[in-house]
Scaffold this active site. Structure first.
Site, PDB file in Angstrom:
ATOM      1  N   LYS A 264       6.843  22.014 -14.413  1.00  0.00           N
ATOM      2  CA  LYS A 264       5.754  21.644 -14.869  1.00  0.00           C
ATOM      3  C   LYS A 264       5.624  21.446 -12.637  1.00  0.00           C
ATOM      4  CE  LYS A 264       4.279  16.312 -15.148  1.00  0.00           C
ATOM      5  NZ  LYS A 264       4.646  15.341 -15.874  1.00  0.00           N
TER       6      LYS A 264
ATOM      7  N   LYS B  69       2.699  11.204 -11.490  1.00  0.00           N
ATOM      8  CA  LYS B  69       1.832  10.321 -12.113  1.00  0.00           C
ATOM      9  C   LYS B  69       2.765   9.033 -12.451  1.00  0.00           C
ATOM     10  CE  LYS B  69      -1.989  13.008 -15.092  1.00  0.00           C
ATOM     11  NZ  LYS B  69      -1.943  13.704 -16.534  1.00  0.00           N
TER      12      LYS B  69
ATOM     13  N   GLU C 129       9.158  17.481 -25.844  1.00  0.00           N
ATOM     14  CA  GLU C 129       8.207  18.560 -24.384  1.00  0.00           C
ATOM     15  C   GLU C 129       9.145  19.625 -23.870  1.00  0.00           C
ATOM     16  OE1 GLU C 129       5.775  15.944 -23.654  1.00  0.00           O
ATOM     17  OE2 GLU C 129       5.989  14.184 -24.007  1.00  0.00           O
TER      18      GLU C 129
ATOM     19  N   GLU D 224      -5.191  16.282 -11.691  1.00  0.00           N
ATOM     20  CA  GLU D 224      -5.368  17.208 -13.105  1.00  0.00           C
ATOM     21  C   GLU D 224      -7.543  17.235 -12.939  1.00  0.00           C
ATOM     22  OE1 GLU D 224      -3.302  15.002 -16.498  1.00  0.00           O
ATOM     23  OE2 GLU D 224      -5.679  15.160 -17.759  1.00  0.00           O
TER      24      GLU D 224
ATOM     25  N   ASN E  55      -1.123  18.121 -21.556  1.00  0.00           N
ATOM     26  CA  ASN E  55      -1.977  17.324 -22.787  1.00  0.00           C
ATOM     27  C   ASN E  55      -1.652  17.800 -23.808  1.00  0.00           C
ATOM     28  OD1 ASN E  55      -1.920  15.812 -20.690  1.00  0.00           O
ATOM     29  ND2 ASN E  55      -4.108  15.996 -20.492  1.00  0.00           N
TER      30      ASN E  55
ATOM     31  N   HIS F  28      -1.148  10.801 -29.327  1.00  0.00           N
ATOM     32  CA  HIS F  28      -1.292   9.310 -29.515  1.00  0.00           C
ATOM     33  C   HIS F  28      -1.847   9.076 -30.332  1.00  0.00           C
ATOM     34  CE1 HIS F  28      -1.183   9.838 -24.469  1.00  0.00           C
ATOM     35  NE2 HIS F  28       0.133  10.104 -24.945  1.00  0.00           N
TER      36      HIS F  28
ATOM     37  N   ARG G  12      -3.426  21.336 -15.230  1.00  0.00           N
ATOM     38  CA  ARG G  12      -2.575  20.060 -15.592  1.00  0.00           C
ATOM     39  C   ARG G  12      -2.838  19.839 -16.173  1.00  0.00           C
ATOM     40  NH1 ARG G  12      -0.099  15.067 -11.461  1.00  0.00           N
ATOM     41  NH2 ARG G  12       1.151  14.481 -13.395  1.00  0.00           N
TER      42      ARG G  12
ATOM     43  N   HIS H 215       6.649   8.698 -29.022  1.00  0.00           N
ATOM     44  CA  HIS H 215       5.888   9.496 -28.835  1.00  0.00           C
ATOM     45  C   HIS H 215       6.519  10.837 -28.805  1.00  0.00           C
ATOM     46  CE1 HIS H 215       3.381  10.731 -25.239  1.00  0.00           C
ATOM     47  NE2 HIS H 215       4.532  10.950 -24.952  1.00  0.00           N
TER      48      HIS H 215
ATOM     49  N   HIS I 241      -0.419  16.104 -27.266  1.00  0.00           N
ATOM     50  CA  HIS I 241      -1.365  14.900 -26.904  1.00  0.00           C
ATOM     51  C   HIS I 241      -2.088  14.039 -27.727  1.00  0.00           C
ATOM     52  CE1 HIS I 241       2.513  15.804 -24.340  1.00  0.00           C
ATOM     53  NE2 HIS I 241       3.325  14.735 -24.211  1.00  0.00           N
TER      54      HIS I 241
ATOM     55  N   ARG J  82       0.663  -1.573   0.138  1.00  0.00           N
ATOM     56  CA  ARG J  82       0.393  -0.159  -0.157  1.00  0.00           C
ATOM     57  C   ARG J  82       0.660   1.358  -0.262  1.00  0.00           C
ATOM     58  NH1 ARG J  82      -2.846  -3.457   3.598  1.00  0.00           N
ATOM     59  NH2 ARG J  82      -4.624  -3.963   2.524  1.00  0.00           N
TER      60      ARG J  82
HETATM   61  N1  LIG Z   1       3.774   8.726 -16.034  1.00  0.00           N
HETATM   62  C1  LIG Z   1       4.840  10.855 -16.499  1.00  0.00           C
HETATM   63  O1  LIG Z   1       3.989  12.079 -16.602  1.00  0.00           O
HETATM   64  C2  LIG Z   1       4.458  10.666 -18.147  1.00  0.00           C
HETATM   65  C3  LIG Z   1       4.838  11.709 -18.846  1.00  0.00           C
HETATM   66  C4  LIG Z   1       5.380  11.143 -20.341  1.00  0.00           C
HETATM   67  C5  LIG Z   1       5.804   9.607 -20.644  1.00  0.00           C
HETATM   68  N2  LIG Z   1       5.978   8.844 -20.181  1.00  0.00           N
HETATM   69  C6  LIG Z   1       5.668   7.682 -20.713  1.00  0.00           C
HETATM   70  O2  LIG Z   1       7.386   7.677 -20.284  1.00  0.00           O
HETATM   71  C7  LIG Z   1       7.526   6.439 -21.458  1.00  0.00           C
HETATM   72  C8  LIG Z   1       8.338   6.723 -22.731  1.00  0.00           C
HETATM   73  O3  LIG Z   1       9.586   7.090 -21.602  1.00  0.00           O
HETATM   74  P1  LIG Z   1      11.013   7.472 -22.181  1.00  0.00           P
HETATM   75  O4  LIG Z   1      10.877   7.756 -23.788  1.00  0.00           O
HETATM   76  O5  LIG Z   1      11.867   7.836 -21.158  1.00  0.00           O
HETATM   77  O6  LIG Z   1      11.188   6.301 -22.513  1.00  0.00           O
HETATM   78  P2  LIG Z   1      12.025   4.674 -22.515  1.00  0.00           P
HETATM   79  O7  LIG Z   1      11.863   4.674 -21.358  1.00  0.00           O
HETATM   80  O8  LIG Z   1      11.282   3.710 -23.452  1.00  0.00           O
HETATM   81  O9  LIG Z   1      13.162   4.943 -22.867  1.00  0.00           O
HETATM   82  C9  LIG Z   1      14.176   4.626 -23.869  1.00  0.00           C
HETATM   83  C10 LIG Z   1      15.067   4.661 -24.806  1.00  0.00           C
HETATM   84  O10 LIG Z   1      16.339   4.284 -24.721  1.00  0.00           O
HETATM   85  C11 LIG Z   1      16.678   4.141 -23.371  1.00  0.00           C
HETATM   86  N3  LIG Z   1      17.619   4.638 -22.793  1.00  0.00           N
HETATM   87  C12 LIG Z   1      16.811   4.874 -20.920  1.00  0.00           C
HETATM   88  N4  LIG Z   1      18.046   6.140 -20.469  1.00  0.00           N
HETATM   89  C13 LIG Z   1      19.518   5.938 -22.187  1.00  0.00           C
HETATM   90  C14 LIG Z   1      20.508   6.412 -22.299  1.00  0.00           C
HETATM   91  N5  LIG Z   1      20.947   7.510 -21.145  1.00  0.00           N
HETATM   92  N6  LIG Z   1      21.572   6.306 -22.597  1.00  0.00           N
HETATM   93  C15 LIG Z   1      21.014   5.320 -23.542  1.00  0.00           C
HETATM   94  N7  LIG Z   1      20.069   4.442 -23.615  1.00  0.00           N
HETATM   95  C16 LIG Z   1      18.691   5.103 -23.098  1.00  0.00           C
HETATM   96  C17 LIG Z   1      15.763   2.589 -22.614  1.00  0.00           C
HETATM   97  O11 LIG Z   1      16.933   1.201 -22.281  1.00  0.00           O
HETATM   98  C18 LIG Z   1      14.994   2.842 -23.889  1.00  0.00           C
HETATM   99  O12 LIG Z   1      15.358   2.110 -25.075  1.00  0.00           O
HETATM  100  C19 LIG Z   1       6.051   5.764 -22.045  1.00  0.00           C
HETATM  101  O13 LIG Z   1       6.236   4.580 -21.490  1.00  0.00           O
HETATM  102  C20 LIG Z   1       5.277   6.699 -21.502  1.00  0.00           C
HETATM  103  O14 LIG Z   1       3.785   6.041 -21.039  1.00  0.00           O
HETATM  104  C21 LIG Z   1       5.055   9.248 -18.354  1.00  0.00           C
END
Ligand SMILES: NC(=O)c1ccc[n+]([C@@H]2O[C@H](COP(=O)([O-])OP(=O)(O)OC[C@H]3O[C@@H](n4cnc5c(N)ncnc54)[C@H](O)[C@@H]3O)[C@@H](O)[C@H]2O)c1
Length: 376
Positions: free
Chosen positions: A234, A150, A192, A244, A252, A259, A248, A273, A255, A128
Site C-alpha cells: 500500500k 485517507k 484486504e 488516487e 478498490n 459496497h 491507487r 465490510h 470494493h 487547520r
Molecule cells: N481510510 C481508509 O483508507 C480506509 C480503508 C478501509 C476502511 N476504512 C474504514 O474503516 C472502517 C472499518 O474499520 P474496522 O473494520 O477496523 O472497524 P471498527 O473500527 O468498527 O472495528 C471493528 C470492531 O472491532 C472492535 N475492536 C477494534 N480493535 C479491537 C481489538 N484489538 N480487540 C477487540 N475488539 C476490537 C471495535 O471496537 C469494533 O467493535 C470503516 O469505517 C471504513 O470506511 C477506511
C-alpha cells in the site's frame, strides 16, 4: 517506500517527501509506543479510542506512555460506525479543543478503521491541521485504513463522503493486539491482505496460500509478515499516487461490488465490510473471466483460498434474502466512481495483475452476479 526486517519487527517508510512517515509492524509494539511517540509528542497527548478497545488495551498504553514521560489523556468514543459522523466529530473536536491542543501537538488514534478515520479527519480540520499517530487495533486497520492518509466521516447520503487526505506522522501496528479481535473481524481484515496478492503480487499470493491460515491461527512471525508486506504494497502505491488520480484505484479491487452488497444488506451484521470485499473480489475475478480477460483457473484458485481461510466468496454465502443484479446495479449507480452511468471497474488479467477499466457499462454486472449466465 523502503523496508527493514528485524526478527518479528519490520519498518516500512511511506515515501512522501517532507510528509514521509514510518510504519512499524511488530508483535508487542504497544509496549514500545512511548519510545516511538516521544520525539513527536508535545504537551498533552490525547489518545482517542472506542469503548471496546479501551476496555482491552487503553490502560496498558497509558501506562507505557506515562513511563516514557508522555502526559496522555484518553477520549473514549462509542464503538461502531455511528461515531464516524458529524455528531461524533463535534464531540471529539470539542474534547480536543478543551484540552487546548495546538498545531504542534500530536493526537493518537488507538482503534480500528472507525477511530482512525474519525481521529485523522478531526486532526486534519482542527486548527487547520494537527499531527496524528495511528495505533491500529484491527487487521483491517493495520493493513489498510491506517496507511495512506485517507480520512473521513459518513454523511446521511453515504459512507466516507466528507473527508480529506491527512497523512499520519507514524503508524505503530502491534499484531499482538489482534489476539482479542473476534474471529469474524480478523477474517474480514484478511480479505484486504488477500487483496494485495490478487491485485499486484502473485508471489505474495503463493505465500498466503501456504501461510495465511497459520497467520490467522496465531503464528506471530507469519502475521507480522502478512501485515508488513501488505503495508509495503500500500505504501508503494500511495507514494506513487497519493490522491488516487490513477494507480491507487487498484486498492478498490472488489470494493464497488462489496459496497453494493453492504448497501443491499442494509449495512447490517449479515455482512461486514471485509466479507463484502471478499465476495466483491470473487465477482471481479468472475467478471474478468467472463470478459475473456483472465484465466478461469486463476479465479478458481483465488476463490479456493477465500474458502480455505473461512471467508465468503459468493452472494449465496450471505445469510438472508439474496440480492439480484438489478438491485446491485441500483446501489452501484450511487457509487462515487460512476459518471454518466459508466463505472470504473478494477478487473484482473490474472492473479497479481489487476488493472483499471474506465467507463465500464453497469450492465456487465449481470454477467458476474449470476443472472442468466453465471452463478458463483
Ligand atoms: N481510510 C481508509 O483508507 C480506509 C480503508 C478501509 C476502511 N476504512 C474504514 O474503516 C472502517 C472499518 O474499520 P474496522 O473494520 O477496523 O472497524 P471498527 O473500527 O468498527 O472495528 C471493528 C470492531 O472491532 C472492535 N475492536 C477494534 N480493535 C479491537 C481489538 N484489538 N480487540 C477487540 N475488539 C476490537 C471495535 O471496537 C469494533 O467493535 C470503516 O469505517 C471504513 O470506511 C477506511
Amino acid at each position: 517506500m523502503s523496508g527493514i526486517m528485524n526478527g518479528h519487527r519490520e519498518t516500512i517508510t511511506v515515501g512522501l517527501g517532507g510528509r514521509a512517515y514510518d510504519i512499524h509492524v511488530g508483535h508487542g509494539m504497544l509496549d514500545r509506543a512511548g519510545q516511538y511517540l516521544k520525539p513527536l509528542a508535545r504537551g498533552i497527548v490525547p489518545v482517542v479510542t472506542d469503548r471496546h478497545v479501551a476496555d482491552l488495551h487503553l490502560e496498558r498504553l497509558l501506562q507505557v506512555l506515562t513511563n516514557d514521560g508522555i502526559a496522555a489523556r484518553p477520549i473514549v468514543m462509542a464503538p461502531g460506525e455511528a461515531s464516524k459522523s458529524f455528531a461524533g466529530l463535534e464531540r471529539l473536536c470539542g474534547e480536543l479543543l478543551d484540552m487546548e491542543i495546538d498545531r504542534t501537538g500530536l493526537i493518537v488514534a488507538l482503534g480500528g478503521g472507525v477511530i482512525g478515520d474519525l481521529t485523522g479527519f478531526a486532526a486534519g480540520v482542527l486548527k487547520r491541521g494537527v499531527g496524528f499517530a495511528q495505533i491500529p487495533t484491527t487487521l483491517l486497520a493495520q493493513v489498510d485504513s491506517s496507511v495512506g492518509g485517507k480520512t473521513a466521516i459518513n454523511a446521511r447520503q453515504g459512507k466516507n463522503l466528507v473527508g480529506l487526505f491527512h497523512q499520519p506522522r507514524i503508524v505503530l501496528a502491534d499484531t499482538a493486539l489482534l489476539a482479542t479481535l473476534p474471529r469474524r473481524e480478523l477474517l474480514a481484515g484478511y480479505a484486504e491482505v488477500a487483496k494485495y496478492g490478487a491485485l499486484g503480487d502473485a508471489d505474495f499470493f503463493n505465500w498466503l496460500e501456504a501461510n495465511g491460515r497459520k497467520a490467522l491461527d496465531g503464528d506471530e512471525a507469519a502475521m507480522v509478515r502478512a501485515v508488513a508486506h501488505s503495508c509495503a504494497m500500500k505504501a508503494a502505491i500511495v507514494a506513487r499516487d497519493e490522491r488516487e488520480t490513477g494507480e491507487r484505484a487498484l486498492l478498490n479491487l472488489g470494493h464497488t461490488f462489496g459496497h453494493a452488497l453492504e448497501a443491499a444488506t442494509g449495512f447490517s451484521d449479515r455482512l461486514v465490510h471485509g466479507e463484502g470485499v471478499a465476495i466483491g473480489m470473487a465477482l471481479a475475478f468472475r467478471l474478468s473471466v467472463t470478459l475473456g480477460l483472465c484465466p478461469g483457473q486463476d479465479a478458481d484458485r483465488f476463490i479456493r483460498h477465500l474458502k480455505a481461510v473461512g471467508l465468503p466468496s459468493a452472494i449465496a454465502d450471505i445469510p438472508g434474502p439474496r440480492a439480484n443484479a438489478d438491485e446491485l446495479i441500483g446501489h452501484m449507480a450511487h457509487d462515487k466512481k460512476v459518471t454518466d452511468g459508466k463505472l470504473t471497474f478494477i478487473l484482473l488479467k490474472g492473479l497479481g495483475q489487476a488493472f483499471v477499466r474506465d467507463k465500464g457499462p453497469l450492465g456487465v454486472v449481470h454477467y458476474s452476479v449470476g443472472v442468466g449466465r453465471h452463478r458463483i
